[in-house]
Design an enzyme around this catalytic site. Sequence first.
Site, PDB file in Angstrom:
ATOM      1  N   SER A 240       0.645  -1.458  -0.464  1.00 37.46           N
ATOM      2  CA  SER A 240       0.103   0.262  -0.154  1.00 37.46           C
ATOM      3  C   SER A 240       0.747   1.346  -0.320  1.00 37.46           C
ATOM      4  O   SER A 240       2.434   0.880   0.291  1.00 37.46           O
ATOM      5  CB  SER A 240      -1.156  -0.026   1.656  1.00 37.46           C
ATOM      6  OG  SER A 240      -1.674  -1.237   1.382  1.00 37.46           O
ATOM      7  N   SER A 278      -3.758  -3.238  -3.360  1.00 40.46           N
ATOM      8  CA  SER A 278      -3.064  -2.350  -2.522  1.00 40.46           C
ATOM      9  C   SER A 278      -4.269  -1.884  -1.686  1.00 40.46           C
ATOM     10  O   SER A 278      -5.179  -1.309  -2.044  1.00 40.46           O
ATOM     11  CB  SER A 278      -2.550  -1.746  -3.346  1.00 40.46           C
ATOM     12  OG  SER A 278      -1.514  -1.003  -3.292  1.00 40.46           O
ATOM     13  N   ASP A 280      -4.017   1.735  -1.035  1.00 43.71           N
ATOM     14  CA  ASP A 280      -3.753   2.956  -1.420  1.00 43.71           C
ATOM     15  C   ASP A 280      -4.893   4.351  -1.504  1.00 43.71           C
ATOM     16  O   ASP A 280      -5.613   4.971  -2.033  1.00 43.71           O
ATOM     17  CB  ASP A 280      -3.031   3.632  -3.043  1.00 43.71           C
ATOM     18  CG  ASP A 280      -2.843   2.133  -3.491  1.00 43.71           C
ATOM     19  OD1 ASP A 280      -1.334   1.522  -2.510  1.00 43.71           O
ATOM     20  OD2 ASP A 280      -2.710   1.205  -4.490  1.00 43.71           O
TER      21      ASP A 280
END
Length: 364
Positions: A240, A278, A280
């Site tokens: 991340s 991920s 983000d």
Amino acid sequence: MRQRARDLGIRIGTADTGPANAITDVAGVRVGHTTIIRGDGPLRVGEGPVRTGVTVVLPHDGVLEDEPLYAGFHWLNGNGEITGTAWIHDGGMLTTLIGLTNTHSVGVVRDTLIDLERRGRGHGSWGLPVVGETWDGVLNDIDGGHVTAAHVREAYEAATRSGPGDAVAEGNVGGGTGMICHGFKGGIGTSSRVVEGGWTVGVLLQANHGRRERLTVDGVPVRIDDVPRPVAPAAEGAGSVIAIVATDAPLLPHQCRRLAQRAGLGIARTGGAGENFSGDGFLAFSTANRGRLPSDAPGTEPPRVFQVDVLADAYLDPLFHGVIEATEEAVVNALLAAETMTGRDGVTAYALDPDRLLEFVDRR
């Protein structure tokens, strides 16, 4: 001593940086880290090895609940956690300190920030602290509960002791201590831009994302395949990245959100894609109208009418480009500042060799 991108002659974009080339170039913003490195060898949950920490960002030197700031938030991919952002989405104001840490330490950081804010006011207060996380379990005993309230307070005190425009430590520090980026050692990175109109925009990020084969610097693919990876190639991209964007330009909440979105373009320029696994998330805030926004308790009479400065939307483009460039450079700075680290079970994340990087990227 590790170098930054500009030390190597790598100049990303066209705008100039601020004096420190850091988020602290936005007046009033300060950063503090606590880094926890302890033990070696096989993982023993609760004992280590420990490769983690916490970073605290102070948006200004006052009490955020008394002097809130306009802010906006954007998820590129939501497989992560940033507390307090639901109210930023709905209310458009940042009213608390900001913390960055590992995935399983969000709770202790959040609770401690509440305690610090209560002490700052001298009485009980309402707060939804903003705490973002990335996963450092490849190198760290992430289930061990090693980040404590004392570590959060230490990072906060470090931030309060820093001066205006101070340099920010990068790489294996604070919340970025155990992070991995594009198959190399990652961590904390920062950069800034001074754009048309004289506004400053700064980015600080915790880089724990990306795949080795997609790493791109200043538009050039970087293909270093002979350095061992800490995880199998198939597992890369499951990390991340959290980015904090600050500016002194006078922006409304919807404009802050649009700035936050552009951090995703900076991540993309380095090869990030917001992969499925991920997390983000990007937060942007403006310091311009500090002290002008209402902090009245419910029921205050009469209703308040207030005035703020606002930059017209038509003039946002230089800020957009500044965020994109600063985000890209912050990722590169995180990679270059980070040092090779061996963590739990002997797993090693190797630093990106600056000389190898320059084999691909021209000096300017």
